[in-house]
Design a protein around this motif. Structure first.
Motif, PDB file in Angstrom:
ATOM      1  N   SER A  12       0.679  -1.027   0.134  1.00  0.00           N
ATOM      2  CA  SER A  12       0.228  -0.304  -0.050  1.00  0.00           C
ATOM      3  C   SER A  12       0.892   1.303   0.073  1.00  0.00           C
ATOM      4  O   SER A  12       2.293   1.243   0.358  1.00  0.00           O
ATOM      5  CB  SER A  12      -0.987   0.171   1.212  1.00  0.00           C
ATOM      6  N   LEU A  13      -0.051   2.140  -0.455  1.00  0.00           N
ATOM      7  CA  LEU A  13       0.855   3.437  -0.289  1.00  0.00           C
ATOM      8  C   LEU A  13       1.886   3.900   1.360  1.00  0.00           C
ATOM      9  O   LEU A  13       2.652   4.930   1.251  1.00  0.00           O
ATOM     10  CB  LEU A  13       0.688   4.869  -1.025  1.00  0.00           C
ATOM     11  N   ASN A  14       0.931   3.378   1.827  1.00  0.00           N
ATOM     12  CA  ASN A  14       1.803   3.855   3.454  1.00  0.00           C
ATOM     13  C   ASN A  14       2.861   2.769   3.333  1.00  0.00           C
ATOM     14  O   ASN A  14       3.156   4.008   4.893  1.00  0.00           O
ATOM     15  CB  ASN A  14       0.419   3.314   4.758  1.00  0.00           C
ATOM     16  N   ASP A  15       4.082   1.853   2.964  1.00  0.00           N
ATOM     17  CA  ASP A  15       4.554   1.032   2.963  1.00  0.00           C
ATOM     18  C   ASP A  15       6.218   2.279   1.837  1.00  0.00           C
ATOM     19  O   ASP A  15       6.714   1.552   2.063  1.00  0.00           O
ATOM     20  CB  ASP A  15       4.084  -0.248   2.295  1.00  0.00           C
ATOM     21  N   LEU A  16       5.758   3.002   1.463  1.00  0.00           N
ATOM     22  CA  LEU A  16       6.655   3.871   0.559  1.00  0.00           C
ATOM     23  C   LEU A  16       7.792   3.985   0.759  1.00  0.00           C
ATOM     24  O   LEU A  16       8.653   3.538   0.838  1.00  0.00           O
ATOM     25  CB  LEU A  16       6.502   5.114  -0.183  1.00  0.00           C
ATOM     26  N   GLU A  17       7.381   4.912   2.233  1.00  0.00           N
ATOM     27  CA  GLU A  17       8.891   5.296   3.410  1.00  0.00           C
ATOM     28  C   GLU A  17       9.737   4.386   3.716  1.00  0.00           C
ATOM     29  O   GLU A  17      10.997   4.407   3.476  1.00  0.00           O
ATOM     30  CB  GLU A  17       8.396   5.709   4.018  1.00  0.00           C
ATOM     31  N   MET A  18       8.899   3.052   4.042  1.00  0.00           N
ATOM     32  CA  MET A  18       9.379   2.106   4.538  1.00  0.00           C
ATOM     33  C   MET A  18      10.357   1.361   3.819  1.00  0.00           C
ATOM     34  O   MET A  18      11.425   0.740   3.371  1.00  0.00           O
ATOM     35  CB  MET A  18       8.640   0.742   5.378  1.00  0.00           C
ATOM     36  N   LEU A  19       9.662   1.091   2.448  1.00  0.00           N
ATOM     37  CA  LEU A  19      10.441   0.437   1.421  1.00  0.00           C
ATOM     38  C   LEU A  19      11.570   1.112   0.705  1.00  0.00           C
ATOM     39  O   LEU A  19      12.547   0.127   0.557  1.00  0.00           O
ATOM     40  CB  LEU A  19       9.434  -0.664   0.657  1.00  0.00           C
ATOM     41  N   GLU A  20      11.782   2.151   1.089  1.00  0.00           N
ATOM     42  CA  GLU A  20      12.592   3.119   0.774  1.00  0.00           C
ATOM     43  C   GLU A  20      13.841   2.942   1.427  1.00  0.00           C
ATOM     44  O   GLU A  20      15.239   3.378   1.711  1.00  0.00           O
ATOM     45  CB  GLU A  20      12.622   4.485  -0.462  1.00  0.00           C
ATOM     46  N   PHE A  21      13.050   2.957   2.716  1.00  0.00           N
ATOM     47  CA  PHE A  21      14.314   2.824   3.669  1.00  0.00           C
ATOM     48  C   PHE A  21      15.036   1.678   4.013  1.00  0.00           C
ATOM     49  O   PHE A  21      16.265   1.424   4.556  1.00  0.00           O
ATOM     50  CB  PHE A  21      14.100   2.908   5.388  1.00  0.00           C
ATOM     51  N   VAL A  22      14.989   0.324   4.037  1.00  0.00           N
ATOM     52  CA  VAL A  22      15.694  -0.867   4.020  1.00  0.00           C
ATOM     53  C   VAL A  22      16.138  -1.162   2.999  1.00  0.00           C
ATOM     54  O   VAL A  22      16.153  -0.745   1.672  1.00  0.00           O
ATOM     55  CB  VAL A  22      14.329  -1.769   3.970  1.00  0.00           C
ATOM     56  N   GLN A  23      17.133  -2.314   3.249  1.00  0.00           N
ATOM     57  CA  GLN A  23      17.798  -2.573   2.122  1.00  0.00           C
ATOM     58  C   GLN A  23      17.247  -2.989   1.101  1.00  0.00           C
ATOM     59  O   GLN A  23      17.763  -3.278   0.271  1.00  0.00           O
ATOM     60  CB  GLN A  23      19.583  -3.406   2.861  1.00  0.00           C
ATOM     61  N   TYR A  32       0.705  -1.628  -5.246  1.00  0.00           N
ATOM     62  CA  TYR A  32       0.211  -0.408  -6.145  1.00  0.00           C
ATOM     63  C   TYR A  32       0.448  -0.391  -7.188  1.00  0.00           C
ATOM     64  O   TYR A  32       1.809  -0.566  -5.876  1.00  0.00           O
ATOM     65  CB  TYR A  32      -0.142   0.716  -5.292  1.00  0.00           C
ATOM     66  N   GLU A  33       0.853   0.188  -8.608  1.00  0.00           N
ATOM     67  CA  GLU A  33       1.921   0.345  -8.737  1.00  0.00           C
ATOM     68  C   GLU A  33       2.739   1.160  -8.622  1.00  0.00           C
ATOM     69  O   GLU A  33       4.060   0.880  -8.597  1.00  0.00           O
ATOM     70  CB  GLU A  33       1.775   0.777  -9.823  1.00  0.00           C
ATOM     71  N   ALA A  34       2.309   2.163  -7.663  1.00  0.00           N
ATOM     72  CA  ALA A  34       3.776   3.173  -6.933  1.00  0.00           C
ATOM     73  C   ALA A  34       4.370   2.524  -6.478  1.00  0.00           C
ATOM     74  O   ALA A  34       5.152   2.975  -5.590  1.00  0.00           O
ATOM     75  CB  ALA A  34       2.744   4.316  -6.772  1.00  0.00           C
ATOM     76  N   VAL A  35       3.768   1.499  -5.634  1.00  0.00           N
ATOM     77  CA  VAL A  35       4.955   0.355  -4.874  1.00  0.00           C
ATOM     78  C   VAL A  35       5.583  -0.287  -5.237  1.00  0.00           C
ATOM     79  O   VAL A  35       6.591  -0.480  -4.932  1.00  0.00           O
ATOM     80  CB  VAL A  35       4.079  -0.014  -3.055  1.00  0.00           C
ATOM     81  N   LYS A  36       5.588  -0.599  -6.954  1.00  0.00           N
ATOM     82  CA  LYS A  36       5.905  -1.560  -7.728  1.00  0.00           C
ATOM     83  C   LYS A  36       6.945  -1.144  -7.562  1.00  0.00           C
ATOM     84  O   LYS A  36       8.734  -1.850  -7.957  1.00  0.00           O
ATOM     85  CB  LYS A  36       5.491  -2.779  -8.468  1.00  0.00           C
ATOM     86  N   LYS A  37       7.413   0.214  -7.944  1.00  0.00           N
ATOM     87  CA  LYS A  37       7.797   0.928  -8.815  1.00  0.00           C
ATOM     88  C   LYS A  37       9.826   1.516  -8.191  1.00  0.00           C
ATOM     89  O   LYS A  37      10.427   1.520  -8.180  1.00  0.00           O
ATOM     90  CB  LYS A  37       7.358   2.265  -9.058  1.00  0.00           C
TER      91      LYS A  37
END
Length: 61
Positions: A12-23, A32-37
Protein backbone atom coordinates in the motif's frame (compact mmCIF):
# COMPACT_ATOMS: atom_id res chain seq x y z
CA UNK A 1 21.48 -4.98 12.92
CA UNK A 2 23.07 -3.33 9.95
CA UNK A 3 20.91 -1.99 7.17
CA UNK A 4 22.30 -4.53 4.69
CA UNK A 5 20.30 -7.24 6.44
CA UNK A 6 16.93 -5.46 6.47
CA UNK A 7 13.88 -6.53 4.49
CA UNK A 8 10.43 -4.98 4.30
CA UNK A 9 7.29 -6.06 2.50
CA UNK A 10 4.48 -3.79 1.45
CA UNK A 11 1.50 -3.37 -0.82
CA UNK A 12 0.00 0.00 0.00
CA UNK A 13 0.98 3.64 -0.37
CA UNK A 14 1.67 3.95 3.35
CA UNK A 15 4.52 1.42 2.86
CA UNK A 16 6.55 3.58 0.44
CA UNK A 17 8.88 5.15 3.02
CA UNK A 18 9.51 1.80 4.68
CA UNK A 19 10.41 0.11 1.40
CA UNK A 20 12.78 2.92 0.49
CA UNK A 21 14.47 2.87 3.92
CA UNK A 22 15.48 -0.81 4.09
CA UNK A 23 18.10 -2.54 1.98
CA UNK A 24 15.60 -4.94 0.39
CA UNK A 25 12.21 -3.32 -0.20
CA UNK A 26 9.86 -5.90 -1.64
CA UNK A 27 6.41 -5.24 -3.06
CA UNK A 28 3.67 -7.81 -2.93
CA UNK A 29 2.26 -8.92 -6.26
CA UNK A 30 -1.04 -7.25 -5.44
CA UNK A 31 0.63 -3.92 -4.54
CA UNK A 32 -0.22 -0.56 -6.02
CA UNK A 33 1.89 0.30 -9.09
CA UNK A 34 3.56 3.17 -7.21
CA UNK A 35 4.74 0.69 -4.58
CA UNK A 36 6.09 -1.69 -7.22
CA UNK A 37 8.06 1.16 -8.80
CA UNK A 38 10.03 1.94 -5.63
CA UNK A 39 10.54 -1.69 -4.63
CA UNK A 40 13.78 -3.56 -5.23
CA UNK A 41 11.84 -6.74 -6.02
CA UNK A 42 8.26 -7.91 -6.46
CA UNK A 43 7.03 -11.17 -5.02
CA UNK A 44 3.76 -13.03 -5.47
CA UNK A 45 0.53 -11.79 -3.93
CA UNK A 46 -0.42 -12.67 -0.37
CA UNK A 47 -2.88 -15.25 -1.73
CA UNK A 48 0.01 -16.93 -3.56
CA UNK A 49 2.29 -17.17 -0.49
CA UNK A 50 4.32 -14.16 -1.55
CA UNK A 51 6.21 -13.59 1.69
CA UNK A 52 7.02 -17.29 2.07
CA UNK A 53 8.23 -17.47 -1.54
CA UNK A 54 10.38 -14.37 -1.07
CA UNK A 55 11.87 -15.71 2.18
CA UNK A 56 12.87 -18.87 0.30
CA UNK A 57 14.29 -16.86 -2.62
CA UNK A 58 16.53 -14.84 -0.32
CA UNK A 59 17.54 -17.79 1.85
CA UNK A 60 15.80 -16.47 4.95
CA UNK A 61 14.19 -19.86 5.59
Amino acid sequence: MSKEHTFAYGDSLNDLEMLEFVQHGIAMGNAYEAVKKVADDITDSHDENGIYNSFKKYGLI
